[in-house]
Write a protein that holds these residues in place. Structure first.
Motif, PDB file in Angstrom:
ATOM      1  N   SER A 166      -6.702  -4.221 -76.121  1.00  0.00           N
ATOM      2  CA  SER A 166      -7.113  -4.070 -74.722  1.00  0.00           C
ATOM      3  C   SER A 166      -6.147  -4.731 -73.761  1.00  0.00           C
ATOM      4  O   SER A 166      -6.050  -4.317 -72.593  1.00  0.00           O
ATOM      5  CB  SER A 166      -8.518  -4.655 -74.526  1.00  0.00           C
ATOM      6  OG  SER A 166      -8.502  -6.072 -74.660  1.00  0.00           O
TER       7      SER A 166
ATOM      8  N   VAL B 208      -1.431  -3.001 -72.968  1.00  0.00           N
ATOM      9  CA  VAL B 208      -0.864  -2.305 -71.810  1.00  0.00           C
ATOM     10  C   VAL B 208      -0.838  -3.230 -70.597  1.00  0.00           C
ATOM     11  O   VAL B 208       0.150  -3.276 -69.851  1.00  0.00           O
ATOM     12  CB  VAL B 208      -1.662  -1.028 -71.503  1.00  0.00           C
ATOM     13  CG1 VAL B 208      -1.229  -0.426 -70.170  1.00  0.00           C
ATOM     14  CG2 VAL B 208      -1.473  -0.009 -72.621  1.00  0.00           C
TER      15      VAL B 208
ATOM     16  N   GLU C   2       0.423   0.250 -79.923  1.00  0.00           N
ATOM     17  CA  GLU C   2       0.737  -0.367 -78.636  1.00  0.00           C
ATOM     18  C   GLU C   2       0.857  -1.881 -78.725  1.00  0.00           C
ATOM     19  O   GLU C   2       1.545  -2.507 -77.920  1.00  0.00           O
ATOM     20  CB  GLU C   2      -0.294   0.024 -77.557  1.00  0.00           C
ATOM     21  CG  GLU C   2      -1.722  -0.225 -77.932  1.00  0.00           C
ATOM     22  CD  GLU C   2      -2.413   1.058 -78.380  1.00  0.00           C
ATOM     23  OE1 GLU C   2      -3.537   1.307 -77.916  1.00  0.00           O
ATOM     24  OE2 GLU C   2      -1.815   1.785 -79.196  1.00  0.00           O
TER      25      GLU C   2
ATOM     26  N   ALA D  71       4.268   1.786 -70.153  1.00  0.00           N
ATOM     27  CA  ALA D  71       2.841   1.458 -70.218  1.00  0.00           C
ATOM     28  C   ALA D  71       1.989   2.701 -69.999  1.00  0.00           C
ATOM     29  O   ALA D  71       0.939   2.876 -70.634  1.00  0.00           O
ATOM     30  CB  ALA D  71       2.500   0.390 -69.172  1.00  0.00           C
ATOM     31  N   GLY D  72       2.440   3.583 -69.119  1.00  0.00           N
ATOM     32  CA  GLY D  72       1.708   4.822 -68.880  1.00  0.00           C
ATOM     33  C   GLY D  72       1.702   5.741 -70.092  1.00  0.00           C
ATOM     34  O   GLY D  72       0.679   6.369 -70.403  1.00  0.00           O
TER      35      GLY D  72
ATOM     36  N   THR E 108      -0.798   4.364 -72.495  1.00  0.00           N
ATOM     37  CA  THR E 108      -2.154   4.612 -72.011  1.00  0.00           C
ATOM     38  C   THR E 108      -2.565   6.058 -72.271  1.00  0.00           C
ATOM     39  O   THR E 108      -3.670   6.329 -72.752  1.00  0.00           O
ATOM     40  CB  THR E 108      -2.244   4.312 -70.503  1.00  0.00           C
ATOM     41  OG1 THR E 108      -1.909   2.943 -70.267  1.00  0.00           O
ATOM     42  CG2 THR E 108      -3.645   4.583 -69.980  1.00  0.00           C
TER      43      THR E 108
ATOM     44  N   SER F 179      -3.230   6.634 -75.959  1.00  0.00           N
ATOM     45  CA  SER F 179      -4.483   6.029 -76.415  1.00  0.00           C
ATOM     46  C   SER F 179      -5.700   6.828 -75.953  1.00  0.00           C
ATOM     47  O   SER F 179      -6.655   7.024 -76.711  1.00  0.00           O
ATOM     48  CB  SER F 179      -4.570   4.592 -75.902  1.00  0.00           C
ATOM     49  OG  SER F 179      -5.805   4.004 -76.229  1.00  0.00           O
ATOM     50  N   LEU F 180      -5.665   7.308 -74.695  1.00  0.00           N
ATOM     51  CA  LEU F 180      -6.814   8.004 -74.116  1.00  0.00           C
ATOM     52  C   LEU F 180      -6.707   9.519 -74.230  1.00  0.00           C
ATOM     53  O   LEU F 180      -7.638  10.241 -73.847  1.00  0.00           O
ATOM     54  CB  LEU F 180      -6.965   7.617 -72.645  1.00  0.00           C
ATOM     55  CG  LEU F 180      -7.163   6.124 -72.355  1.00  0.00           C
ATOM     56  CD1 LEU F 180      -7.238   5.876 -70.848  1.00  0.00           C
ATOM     57  CD2 LEU F 180      -8.412   5.595 -73.050  1.00  0.00           C
TER      58      LEU F 180
ATOM     59  N   MET G 218      -4.130  11.226 -68.895  1.00  0.00           N
ATOM     60  CA  MET G 218      -3.838  10.237 -67.867  1.00  0.00           C
ATOM     61  C   MET G 218      -4.728  10.528 -66.660  1.00  0.00           C
ATOM     62  O   MET G 218      -4.653  11.600 -66.056  1.00  0.00           O
ATOM     63  CB  MET G 218      -2.359  10.285 -67.453  1.00  0.00           C
ATOM     64  CG  MET G 218      -2.024   9.376 -66.268  1.00  0.00           C
ATOM     65  SD  MET G 218      -2.532   7.638 -66.500  1.00  0.00           S
ATOM     66  CE  MET G 218      -1.329   7.110 -67.720  1.00  0.00           C
TER      67      MET G 218
ATOM     68  N   VAL H 221      -6.930   5.629 -61.812  1.00  0.00           N
ATOM     69  CA  VAL H 221      -6.645   4.238 -62.134  1.00  0.00           C
ATOM     70  C   VAL H 221      -5.856   3.567 -61.016  1.00  0.00           C
ATOM     71  O   VAL H 221      -5.883   2.343 -60.872  1.00  0.00           O
ATOM     72  CB  VAL H 221      -5.877   4.143 -63.479  1.00  0.00           C
ATOM     73  CG1 VAL H 221      -4.448   4.656 -63.327  1.00  0.00           C
ATOM     74  CG2 VAL H 221      -5.870   2.722 -63.996  1.00  0.00           C
TER      75      VAL H 221
ATOM     76  N   GLN I  77      -6.787  -2.583 -61.665  1.00  0.00           N
ATOM     77  CA  GLN I  77      -5.768  -2.912 -62.659  1.00  0.00           C
ATOM     78  C   GLN I  77      -4.588  -3.678 -62.054  1.00  0.00           C
ATOM     79  O   GLN I  77      -4.046  -4.583 -62.689  1.00  0.00           O
ATOM     80  CB  GLN I  77      -5.256  -1.651 -63.353  1.00  0.00           C
ATOM     81  CG  GLN I  77      -4.316  -1.957 -64.517  1.00  0.00           C
ATOM     82  CD  GLN I  77      -4.060  -0.751 -65.396  1.00  0.00           C
ATOM     83  OE1 GLN I  77      -4.312   0.384 -64.999  1.00  0.00           O
ATOM     84  NE2 GLN I  77      -3.564  -0.973 -66.590  1.00  0.00           N
TER      85      GLN I  77
END
Length: 326
Positions: free
Chosen positions: A46, A49, A167, A226-227, A230, A233-234, A237, A241, A246
């Motif tokens: 968590s 990123v 990550e 980092a994008g 992200t 992972s998800l 995009m 956000v 953030q």
């Protein structure tokens, strides 16, 4: 000897490290499932990123600046990249275009701060709004852009090595690379010199302005990485956000870990300590089922306290005042 109620050798970094250990120990005993291997991996994942973004912010802050465009660059560059792929554009062409865009934004931020001498807080706030508005209105069709089926980002998001998400390894590698850059390279030392006294750095012939531009370019590239993580992972995009908390979390990790806002102080270790504290705290609040509204309130209070402590431990001197606020 004592200073402001604290022992002279008890720095903010050590105080935060002690608090982190204490919260971890209490949560391990009091919260069911906190100390389980799966939850510990979830904590590290968590903050990966967030920690990567904080590394870029740390380099900026150490050089006496700030970058409020990181989250916008992270979200909108990757959303545009995914949109181009979904529209049928080739991988390398799409990647080249988005990298060029990221570099242009980083260069523009750095040029305006270094050569036009516009305060960084205004430059990066304006560029964040510009990037979000341009990409959302002209380049993508919806707030959330999915990763194309079978794309390497989708495989990257599910990849694990020794049961640890990829990550986490990327965060560790970037942290090590940033440490080497700041500690052992000439340009890394320039970051500290310029952050400690920009006028003196220029007077002795140090390339302070090109160094400032380089910092904002590095920050933009780190945001893009980092994008990508992200999105992997998800599997998508979500550009909303940009309007989340953030950005404040990134500043919180850097400042609470002990990186002085007055410039010239701090390093990768401070980012790691700050990220550990925030990761453990957020995980504990989630287990306790504390509503998100109150979690944000707690984080805001911590950030305010961290800024006050930073002001006490790293007072702004006359030269800093002449340079103006970040």
């Amino acid at each position: 000897m004592w200073r402001m109620g604290f022992p002279k050798d008890l720095s903010q970094e050590r105080i935060v490290a002690l608090i982190t250990v204490a919260i971890f120990a209490v949560a391990s005993v009091a919260l069911p499932g906190f100390f389980s291997p799966d939850n510990l991996v979830a904590i590290v994942r968590s903050i990966s990123v967030l920690g990567i973004l904080a590394l870029g912010m740390a380099v900026i802050i150490i050089g006496r600046g700030i970058d409020l465009s990181m989250v916008a660059i992270m979200a909108m560059s990757v959303a545009w990249y995914l949109q181009m792929l979904n529209d049928g554009m080739g991988e390398w062409r799409a990647l080249a275009l988005v990298l060029a865009g990221v570099l242009v934004i980083g260069l523009a931020n750095g040029f305006l701060v270094a050569y036009a001498e516009v305060p960084a807080i205004f430059v990066t706030l304006a560029s964040a709004s510009f990037v979000f508005g341009l990409v959302r209105s002209q380049m993508i069709g919806s707030d959330a852009v999915p990763v194309p089926a079978g794309h390497w980002l989708g495989h990257l998001g599910g990849m694990r090595l020794a049961d640890v998400p990829v990550e986490v390894y990327v965060f560790a590698a970037l942290a090590f690379a940033t440490f080497l850059f700041l500690r052992f390279t000439k340009w890394g030392r320039y970051v500290y010199y310029a952050g400690d006294n920009p006028a003196a750095a220029r007077n002795i012939g140090m390339p302070a302005r090109p160094m400032m531009v380089l910092r904002y370019v590095l920050s933009a590239l780190i945001a893009f990485v980092a994008g990508l993580l992200t999105a992997g992972s998800l599997q998508s995009m979500n550009t909303r956000v940009v309007n989340s908390t953030q950005l404040y979390d990134i500043v919180l990790v850097a400042v609470i870990g002990g990186i002085g806002l007055s410039g010239g102080k701090g390093g990768v270790r401070n980012v790691l300590i700050g990220a550990a504290l925030i990761g453990i705290l957020l995980n504990a609040m989630t287990i306790l089922d504390i509503p998100l509204l109150y979690q944000n309130l707690i984080k805001s209070a911590i950030l305010l306290i961290a800024i006050i402590v930073d002001g006490v431990l790293n007072p702004r001197d006359e030269q800093t005042a002449q340079q103006g606020d970040i």
